[in-house]
Design an enzyme around this catalytic site. Sequence first.
Site, PDB file in Angstrom:
ATOM      1  N   LYS A  53       0.793  -1.520   0.292  1.00 28.64           N
ATOM      2  CA  LYS A  53       0.135  -0.287  -0.211  1.00 28.64           C
ATOM      3  C   LYS A  53       0.359   0.782   0.021  1.00 28.64           C
ATOM      4  CE  LYS A  53      -3.901  -2.551   2.398  1.00 28.64           C
ATOM      5  NZ  LYS A  53      -4.671  -2.247   3.392  1.00 28.64           N
ATOM      6  N   GLN A  97      -4.717  -1.319   9.679  1.00 27.11           N
ATOM      7  CA  GLN A  97      -4.722  -2.776   9.811  1.00 27.11           C
ATOM      8  C   GLN A  97      -5.399  -4.061  10.335  1.00 27.11           C
ATOM      9  OE1 GLN A  97      -3.349  -3.212   5.421  1.00 27.11           O
ATOM     10  NE2 GLN A  97      -4.049  -5.250   5.937  1.00 27.11           N
ATOM     11  N   ASP A 120     -10.983   3.341   4.616  1.00 26.15           N
ATOM     12  CA  ASP A 120     -10.899   1.513   3.692  1.00 26.15           C
ATOM     13  C   ASP A 120     -12.845   1.215   4.400  1.00 26.15           C
ATOM     14  OD1 ASP A 120      -8.916  -0.524   3.718  1.00 26.15           O
ATOM     15  OD2 ASP A 120      -8.545  -0.012   6.532  1.00 26.15           O
TER      16      ASP A 120
HETATM   17  N1  GUN Z   1      -7.138  -6.532   6.186  1.00 27.88           N
HETATM   18  C1  GUN Z   1      -7.761  -7.288   5.168  1.00 27.88           C
HETATM   19  N2  GUN Z   1      -7.685  -6.484   4.006  1.00 27.88           N
HETATM   20  C2  GUN Z   1      -7.911  -4.970   5.082  1.00 27.88           C
HETATM   21  C3  GUN Z   1      -8.170  -3.894   4.088  1.00 27.88           C
HETATM   22  O1  GUN Z   1      -8.366  -3.515   2.507  1.00 27.88           O
HETATM   23  N3  GUN Z   1      -7.530  -2.755   4.896  1.00 27.88           N
HETATM   24  C4  GUN Z   1      -7.221  -3.033   6.255  1.00 27.88           C
HETATM   25  N4  GUN Z   1      -7.252  -1.584   6.758  1.00 27.88           N
HETATM   26  N5  GUN Z   1      -7.396  -4.375   6.425  1.00 27.88           N
HETATM   27  C5  GUN Z   1      -7.094  -5.389   5.757  1.00 27.88           C
END
Ligand code: GUN
Length: 288
Positions: A53, A97, A120
């Site tokens: 990311k 995350q 998110d």
């Molecule tokens: N863990 C698995 N997928 C995601 C996501 O799209 N965003 C975040 N923050 N954590 C995740």
Amino acid sequence: MRAEILDGRKVAAQVKAALKEEVTQLKGRGLTPGLAVILVGDDPASQVYVGNKEKACRAVGIASFPHRLPAATGEEHLLQLIGRLNADPAVHGILVQLPLPRQLDANRVIQAIDPAKDVDGFHPVNAGRLAAGLPAFVPCTPQGVMHLLAAYNIPVAGRHAVVVGRSNIVGKPLVQLLLAADATVTVCHSKTRDLAAFTRTADILVAAVGRPRLITRDMVKPGAVVVDVGINRLPEGLVGDVDFEAVREVARYITPVPGGVGPLTIAMLLKNTLAAALAGRGGGPRGE
Ligand code: GUN
């Protein structure tokens, strides 16, 4: 019939190229979109996702503000950090995350994020707005699924979409997006009896449960569109929730793992971050 591959890497590269141009223009007007990325602990998969990311942010010119915290971080400490980021004008998006270490309550943490910075789309305000058909930050993975279908001109309206999985991150928001696109939607999950009886009726089948190769050839209607959201780490490497080699012989379209939905997830995160930066200038979060 041998399925055509839905190439997530190619589509994501197109999205990112367009975003890069928009970011460049915005920077020219004195606004650099910024994304804060919080990772608590040292889960190896999360480290890879977060690293990807941050790399993607840099590639399109978005500033990334990484916050790596030890696994033993207390909830108050994390909530204070989120409070500071909520108040920081250089930070337009905040991503925590998941999963979090056990001592941290993910719901409390997510609810501490300013919904206007919730790129998110996990905050209940955004989940509720999406369900109500209002402008909202839409979770990145389901948004990526819809983008991939649209990129290949795959019709959704009136089709029967079967979503296997009911998570807040993928299954539930994807149901909302498919409904908004006029699909007839069925949701299946771990307690569904005779899963195959449902999946065999799908024109569009989405697997998002995290069970390696759960979807076998006999569970897929010939000519169906099969979207695999699963990422499972096995000794032989990454595999999805779909038995790719067998199912590609009956499906019309299929996503690979890796290289399917995953790259779109990151592209949608960048898109949401740009939207958050623009919203600060009187715009608003843009759905897909
Ligand atoms: N863990 C698995 N997928 C995601 C996501 O799209 N965003 C975040 N923050 N954590 C995740």
